[in-house]
Design a protein around this motif. Structure first.
Motif, PDB file in Angstrom:
ATOM      1  N   GLU A   1     -11.118  50.340  -3.020  1.00  0.00           N
ATOM      2  CA  GLU A   1     -10.537  49.471  -4.034  1.00  0.00           C
ATOM      3  C   GLU A   1     -11.251  49.816  -5.324  1.00  0.00           C
ATOM      4  O   GLU A   1     -12.424  50.167  -5.311  1.00  0.00           O
ATOM      5  N   PRO A   2     -10.577  49.639  -6.454  1.00  0.00           N
ATOM      6  CA  PRO A   2     -11.250  49.980  -7.712  1.00  0.00           C
ATOM      7  C   PRO A   2     -12.528  49.172  -7.918  1.00  0.00           C
ATOM      8  O   PRO A   2     -13.442  49.612  -8.616  1.00  0.00           O
ATOM      9  N   TRP A   3     -12.611  48.003  -7.288  1.00  0.00           N
ATOM     10  CA  TRP A   3     -13.766  47.136  -7.525  1.00  0.00           C
ATOM     11  C   TRP A   3     -14.758  47.142  -6.371  1.00  0.00           C
ATOM     12  O   TRP A   3     -15.671  46.332  -6.335  1.00  0.00           O
TER      13      TRP A   3
ATOM     14  N   GLN B   1     -17.993  32.972  -5.506  1.00  0.00           N
ATOM     15  CA  GLN B   1     -17.187  32.486  -6.614  1.00  0.00           C
ATOM     16  C   GLN B   1     -17.469  33.322  -7.871  1.00  0.00           C
ATOM     17  O   GLN B   1     -16.546  33.696  -8.587  1.00  0.00           O
ATOM     18  N   GLY B   2     -18.749  33.624  -8.086  1.00  0.00           N
ATOM     19  CA  GLY B   2     -19.122  34.417  -9.253  1.00  0.00           C
ATOM     20  C   GLY B   2     -18.463  35.789  -9.210  1.00  0.00           C
ATOM     21  O   GLY B   2     -17.907  36.255 -10.205  1.00  0.00           O
ATOM     22  N   PHE B   3     -18.503  36.435  -8.046  1.00  0.00           N
ATOM     23  CA  PHE B   3     -17.874  37.751  -7.901  1.00  0.00           C
ATOM     24  C   PHE B   3     -16.368  37.647  -8.145  1.00  0.00           C
ATOM     25  O   PHE B   3     -15.772  38.455  -8.858  1.00  0.00           O
ATOM     26  N   THR B   4     -15.763  36.628  -7.538  1.00  0.00           N
ATOM     27  CA  THR B   4     -14.316  36.458  -7.655  1.00  0.00           C
ATOM     28  C   THR B   4     -13.909  36.242  -9.117  1.00  0.00           C
ATOM     29  O   THR B   4     -12.932  36.809  -9.591  1.00  0.00           O
TER      30      THR B   4
ATOM     31  N   ALA C   1     -20.200  45.960  -3.728  1.00  0.00           N
ATOM     32  CA  ALA C   1     -21.428  46.421  -3.074  1.00  0.00           C
ATOM     33  C   ALA C   1     -22.647  46.059  -3.925  1.00  0.00           C
ATOM     34  O   ALA C   1     -23.683  45.647  -3.398  1.00  0.00           O
ATOM     35  N   VAL C   2     -22.508  46.190  -5.233  1.00  0.00           N
ATOM     36  CA  VAL C   2     -23.609  45.849  -6.139  1.00  0.00           C
ATOM     37  C   VAL C   2     -23.910  44.352  -6.039  1.00  0.00           C
ATOM     38  O   VAL C   2     -25.069  43.927  -6.058  1.00  0.00           O
ATOM     39  N   MET C   3     -22.857  43.545  -5.874  1.00  0.00           N
ATOM     40  CA  MET C   3     -23.042  42.094  -5.737  1.00  0.00           C
ATOM     41  C   MET C   3     -23.847  41.786  -4.459  1.00  0.00           C
ATOM     42  O   MET C   3     -24.789  40.990  -4.473  1.00  0.00           O
ATOM     43  N   ILE C   4     -23.486  42.445  -3.360  1.00  0.00           N
ATOM     44  CA  ILE C   4     -24.204  42.218  -2.102  1.00  0.00           C
ATOM     45  C   ILE C   4     -25.647  42.714  -2.237  1.00  0.00           C
ATOM     46  O   ILE C   4     -26.596  42.078  -1.774  1.00  0.00           O
TER      47      ILE C   4
ATOM     48  N   PRO D   1     -35.148  44.795   0.596  1.00  0.00           N
ATOM     49  CA  PRO D   1     -34.879  46.072  -0.066  1.00  0.00           C
ATOM     50  C   PRO D   1     -33.573  46.684   0.444  1.00  0.00           C
ATOM     51  O   PRO D   1     -33.206  46.498   1.615  1.00  0.00           O
ATOM     52  N   THR D   2     -32.889  47.404  -0.419  1.00  0.00           N
ATOM     53  CA  THR D   2     -31.579  47.950  -0.048  1.00  0.00           C
ATOM     54  C   THR D   2     -31.458  49.417  -0.416  1.00  0.00           C
ATOM     55  O   THR D   2     -32.236  49.945  -1.192  1.00  0.00           O
ATOM     56  N   GLU D   3     -30.419  50.018   0.142  1.00  0.00           N
ATOM     57  CA  GLU D   3     -30.098  51.412  -0.138  1.00  0.00           C
ATOM     58  C   GLU D   3     -28.577  51.476  -0.181  1.00  0.00           C
ATOM     59  O   GLU D   3     -27.921  51.063   0.773  1.00  0.00           O
ATOM     60  N   MET D   4     -28.020  51.959  -1.284  1.00  0.00           N
ATOM     61  CA  MET D   4     -26.559  52.017  -1.389  1.00  0.00           C
ATOM     62  C   MET D   4     -26.043  53.296  -0.730  1.00  0.00           C
ATOM     63  O   MET D   4     -26.642  54.355  -0.872  1.00  0.00           O
ATOM     64  N   ASP D   5     -24.930  53.187  -0.038  1.00  0.00           N
ATOM     65  CA  ASP D   5     -24.370  54.333   0.682  1.00  0.00           C
ATOM     66  C   ASP D   5     -22.857  54.368   0.464  1.00  0.00           C
ATOM     67  O   ASP D   5     -22.108  53.718   1.174  1.00  0.00           O
TER      68      ASP D   5
END
Lengths: 304, 609
Positions: free
Chosen positions: B70-72, B520-523, B77-80, B90-94
């Motif tokens: 999806e375009p968003w 709600q903030g993301f939405t 993922a950044v929100m999560i 700590p996180t790692e984006m994939d």
């Protein structure tokens, strides 16, 4: 003559050469402008992410009503405007210089080294070695770069090192060809023959006597390879096969295209587009003026 | 319960940088905690490498997604990521290409290969008809259980409601209980049901039907296709698409798009109305003889080539789908033991004998059926690899032409019942538009979204089948004659968590994170409010009216989340990163891991803060 004075002499000789090169560039107005752009680009490549006022992916810019600024034209909050999800285009442009720079640098150097070695070995030994290596370059010439790169990147997760590897794999053929022909003309000169006659081995002759004489051409093509790499990285990213974890100028273009804002959000399209074309053009402009030093014939032709 | 191994000092040291590793620190690795009924889910075959070590900082948790989807999606993922960071995880984006997400990251034999993966679900009507489409994902024997969730109580409840054919109220009660558990036990993080935003030409065409999950003109439902009325000179509706079709074999088609486009050519036994009710199609009526026997009366109609449609075709289709494993038909044919022809000839009656009671057979599975003509397919040697040159169905449109990669065309089949205004009005209700309908439909391949939008603006196409962003649709709607069209969705956007990874095995973390996600903030921020935010963690949409249950919500309050972690004995290092419990708190942590579904209160654990 003491060792010290010898090395001083060497340094001053080098300094003189550099001055000479710089002189040629500065005299050529286009090349001088190109040099400025290159210096700017290198600075951005090193400092860009640190200079960015916002995180290019994580920070969302908001207006007075606390609503995200979506696809906003340049304004006080964001002087290069925002993307569809309220990201700062200026920050993305600054941060995007680094991946673009890294791919250009390593892709260029890698291509230069591989191409130089292949050309040197092939031209020096000739015969069967030359036959095999040149058939190999013919093969890579026959394979179209973009489709092949896309094919590879479909199966492997795109990352900056992998993209660099793919670029080098497909780009080394260009310097290899040029270096080979240069080497072939150098290797028959008297000083090479006399080196061989006085008992120098192949390796020594090749690297000590032949290589320095074609090094300049090697550097030139390495510089060209930098701009090829940047252009190809941008194309790959634009097609969605770039490193997804970084924002390069190519990925910026891809995002604006995917969002369907390509035709409206000029402030989002122009910075990466201008960035890419400015750096690739600059490398060529500077390279062209250097060619005049390396290959004086060009200069004479130009003067006639 | 078997295999509670993995506590050892020797294999410790998985932490990254909370200082010097304690020699005696215990650690626990990712593992399957139960004896799974699926052979491949065992501890010789653990798909993720993640270790929790006493008193050490957590290792980064991989957040997997596909920005292509999806375009968003990257925004999501950044929100999560920031939700986890709020708690110090700590996180790692994939970010991976979409095909890799489905092919490699969600293997059916072991479940997810990362701790977190996310996606939106497809618009197939069955997901909006019956709760089982999503509930079954919690069942240990279901191949859709990528999250490796295993709770015996839940399994028994799913078995119970799936077999409850007669008493709908009893089934409803069990289904509600399952939704409550799904949310309370934090089976996943369900964020919202994103609206389906599209745009189409309404100057030359009226009668668009906003179907849930599919919008006005994606192909899983056929209602817009049969209800459109030309207003201008053009009588052929042209739709721009970006995905090409691989072939014309519906039951064994390789790609989803091919199968969906061909639903205008083939009919199923039943269909789903825009109100998500099961409505008659090739079958006009049914009788539940007993728990495992259902008889259907069939419609008197003909195939596109003029041959009569008979019960033999139904029997033949089901048997062929089963013999040659038709993937797109599996939902329909799985529970069927055998088919008998009760009454021969045009129309006629068939009987389905099921393997066991199946509550979703008539509410969902029959809608996923497509019936193919026996006289065309009986001589085909290898149905799975057959590509009919000219597919013959009973649907409202007959095949005209197909050029792989560029276009498909169909023409109106005059004898179909949907061209009857009364039939259509009954099904479509308020969306019904009287008239003759279109003469044909063309699906035209256009390279990419940008070109699609341009083609719609330029009048070269009448509609786009893609889902658009709110902004794109608004932009298009500024053109005369093009309208933005918004429909609600029953397919959720959700975050899958891998229940065998120590992080997610601890219910305290699951709940703490639930309080840290600002749905709600993301939405509002990213989707501009175009979505229905999910209360709690339910995958079932309120649109699935007959079965929906609203669970308690998790209030957005990251501080509360941190407090919960603190009470469970978690601490934070100098850089505010979460540190695994130590000493008695570690033992309590291990107790929670062994159960996996119990709260600290249920285990009567101390407050370690």
């Amino acid at each position: 003559m003491s060792v010290e004075s010898l090395s001083t002499e060497r340094v001053s000789e080098l300094g003189g050469k550099a001055k000479n090169v710089l002189g040629v560039i500065v005299k050529d107005r286009w090349a001088a402008a190109g040099l400025v752009v290159i210096v700017l680009f290198v600075t951005l490549g090193i400092l860009g992410p640190a200079l960015a006022p916002h995180d290019p992916i994580r920070d969302t810019l908001r207006g007075e009503d606390n609503q995200p600024l979506r696809t906003e034209a340049p304004s006080e909050e964001a002087f290069m405007g925002t993307t569809a999800f309220g990201k700062d285009v200026f920050s993305q442009f600054l941060a995007g210089a680094r991946p673009t720079f890294l791919v250009g640098l390593f892709g260029g150097i890698g291509t230069g080294i591989v191409g130089f070695l292949v050309g040197l070995v092939s031209g020096y030994f000739g015969g069967r070695v030359d036959e095999v290596l040149m058939r190999l370059t013919d093969l890579t010439f026959a394979l179209p770069l973009l489709p092949m790169a896309l094919l590879v990147l479909t199966f492997v997760q795109p990352s900056t090192p992998i993209i660099v590897l793919v670029l080098v794999t497909f780009l080394w053929k260009m310097p290899a060809r040029v270096i080979r022909s240069e080497v072939m003309s150098v290797k028959n000169r008297t000083f090479v023959r006399s080196a061989r006659a006085s008992g120098a081995g192949h390796l020594r002759t090749m690297f000590y006597h032949v290589a320095p004489n074609v090094l300049a051409v090697g550097f030139l093509y390495t510089a060209y390879a930098v701009s090829w790499s940047i252009a190809v990285e941008a194309s790959l990213s634009f097609l969605g096969f770039g490193d997804p974890t970084t924002t390069s100028w190519g990925t910026m273009l891809q995002e604006v295209f995917e969002s369907g804002d390509m035709r409206d959000a000029w402030w989002w399209v122009l910075p990466p587009a201008i960035g890419i074309s400015a750096i690739t053009t600059s490398v060529f402009l500077v390279g062209r003026s250097l060619e005049e030093i390396i290959n004086p014939e060009i200069q004479t032709e130009g003067d006639q | 319960m078997a295999g509670i191994a993995g506590c050892s000092g020797m294999f410790g040291g998985g932490g990254n940088g909370s200082g010097e590793a304690d020699e005696d620190a215990e650690s626990v690795e990712t593992q399957f905690w139960e004896d799974w009924p699926v052979e491949t889910k065992n501890n010789d075959n653990v798909p993720v490498d993640y270790t929790a070590t006493e008193g050490q900082t957590l290792d980064p948790v991989t957040i997997n997604y596909s920005s292509e989807e999806e375009p968003w999606m990257e925004e999501h993922a950044v929100m999560i990521e920031s939700s986890l960071m709020e708690l110090g995880i700590p996180t790692e984006m994939d970010d991976v290409p979409l095909n890799r997400l489905y092919d490699e990251y969600w293997p059916a034999d072991t479940g997810h290969i990362v701790p977190i993966s996310m996606n939106t679900h497809g618009p197939d009507p069955q997901r909006g008809l019956d709760p089982n489409a999503f509930l079954l994902r919690m069942h240990p024997e279901d191949s859709g259980n990528y999250m490796n969730y295993y709770d015996e109580e839940v399994r028994d409840l799913i078995d119970e409601e799936s077999a409850e054919v007669e008493d709908q109220d009893a089934r409803r009660e069990t289904v509600h209980e399952l939704q409550e558990i799904m949310s309370e036990d934090v089976f996943c993080y369900s964020i919202n049901f994103p609206d389906v935003i599209q745009a189409a030409n309404t100057a030359n065409w009226s009668g668009y039907v906003p179907t849930p999950g599919n919008g006005t003109n994606r192909d899983s439902f056929i209602w817009t296709h049969v209800n459109l009325q030309p207003q201008g000179d053009d009588t052929t509706w042209v739709k721009g698409v970006t995905t090409e079709m691989n072939g014309l074999n519906l039951p064994w088609s390789a790609g989803g798009e091919a199968a969906k486009r061909m639903t205008v050519i083939y009919d199923g036994l039943y269909d789903a109305s825009p109100q998500l009710e099961v409505v008659p199609a090739l079958a006009t009526d049914h009788e539940i003889v007993d728990d495992t026997t259902i008889e259907m009366d069939l419609r008197e109609t003909t195939w596109h080539d003029g041959e009569d449609f008979t019960p033999e075709d139904v029997k033949f289709s089901v048997e062929l789908f089963q013999e040659y494993d038709a993937p797109d038909m599996a939902v329909f044919t799985d529970p069927i033991d055998s088919v008998e022809v009760v009454e021969e000839g045009l129309g006629g009656r068939v009987r389905f004998n099921l393997d066991g009671p199946d509550a979703s057979f008539m509410t969902q599975r029959v809608v996923m059926s497509a019936i193919i003509p026996k006289h065309k397919w009986e001589d085909v040697d290898d149905p799975a690899n057959h590509n009919p040159e000219e597919p013959v169905g009973t649907g409202p449109f007959q095949f005209a032409s197909w050029d792989q990669g560029s276009r498909m065309e169909v023409e109106k089949f005059e004898d179909h019942w949907m061209w009857d205004e009364d039939e259509r009005e009954e099904i479509l209700g308020e969306y019904f538009e009287p008239g003759e309908g279109v003469d044909g439909i063309v699906w035209s391949n256009v390279g990419n979204t940008d070109a699609l939008l341009g083609a719609l603006e330029g009048g070269d196409i009448d509609a786009v089948d893609s889902i658009l962003t709110n902004e794109q649709a608004d932009e298009l709607a500024q053109n005369d004659g093009i309208d933005k069209q918004v429909s609600e969705n029953f397919a959720p956007l959700d975050v899958h968590i891998n229940h065998i990874v120590p992080v997610w095995r601890d219910k305290v973390i699951r709940k703490a994170v639930a309080h840290s996600i600002n749905k709600q903030g993301f939405t509002d921020d990213v989707l501009d409010g175009n979505a229905t935010v999910t209360p709690g963690n339910n995958l079932i949409s309120p649109l699935v009216e007959d079965w929906y249950y609203e669970p308690d919500d998790y209030e957005y309050d990251p501080e509360l989340g941190r407090e919960m972690l603190e009470k469970a004995g978690y601490t934070w290092d100098d850089e505010d990163m979460l540190v695994w419990p130590e000493g008695d708190a570690w033992d309590a942590f291990m107790d929670r891991l062994e159960d996996g579904h119990a709260t600290r209160e249920e285990l009567e654990q101390d407050d370690f803060s």
